[in-house]
Design a protein around this motif. Sequence first.
Motif, short mmCIF file in Angstrom:
data_model
loop_
_atom_site.label_atom_id
_atom_site.label_comp_id
_atom_site.label_asym_id
_atom_site.label_seq_id
_atom_site.Cartn_x
_atom_site.Cartn_y
_atom_site.Cartn_z
N GLY A 180 15.51 78.66 75.43
CA GLY A 180 16.00 77.30 75.65
C GLY A 180 15.96 76.47 74.38
N VAL A 215 19.30 74.96 72.55
CA VAL A 215 19.45 73.54 72.24
C VAL A 215 19.62 73.34 70.74
CG1 VAL A 215 18.26 71.30 72.23
CG2 VAL A 215 18.29 72.70 74.31
N LEU A 247 11.66 82.55 77.95
CA LEU A 247 12.67 81.60 78.43
C LEU A 247 12.60 80.26 77.71
CD1 LEU A 247 12.79 82.25 82.29
CD2 LEU A 247 14.51 82.82 80.57
N LEU A 248 11.40 79.75 77.49
CA LEU A 248 11.27 78.49 76.77
C LEU A 248 11.82 78.62 75.35
CD1 LEU A 248 10.34 75.55 76.66
CD2 LEU A 248 8.08 76.39 75.98
#
Length: 177
Positions: free
Chosen positions: A144, A148, A140-141
């Motif tokens: 993300g 971005v 998930l990180l």
Amino acid sequence: INLVTDIFPGLALAQEPAEDGVLERRPRRPDQPIVSDEDLPVMLRESAIMTGGTLAAYVYGLLRYGSGPRASTLALSTLIGGQMAHALACRSEEVGIHELQRLAPNRPLDLALGGTLAVQALSTLLPPLQRLLGTTRLGLLDLGVSAVASTVPALVNDRLKTTARDGEPPAEKEAGQ
């Protein structure tokens, strides 16, 4: 991967409905090239900003995981996401990403972008495609960071586009330049 990420969104952009007021603009001169001298710096700037986002995600991956499939998958996912965001920005030379609701819907583009993102996701989730492409599953990180790093360049390019548009003299705006 490049066939999917470029061809289908490009074909869908060719189906873009005409913008309101397009017939009120002065036509392009017949002797004017399709890609003008003014377009080249814009294309170079946009590609440099997209490259910066992709490299930022890759460097993050290198620092966090070292050289290998995870860092490469981060770069690939960011590049594909950036291309999809750029396709949205290419819908209009006049309307920014934050104003897309002003444009008529483009169902083929929606399908192309959704299909491209699905293929990209499958390339990181299905073991046969992971082996073929040298990709790996992202956490998930990482997703993300990729989101971005692919969205910010599109927003920066879009802001530069709308700033340039708003800063033009009225005569050039009316001429559709």
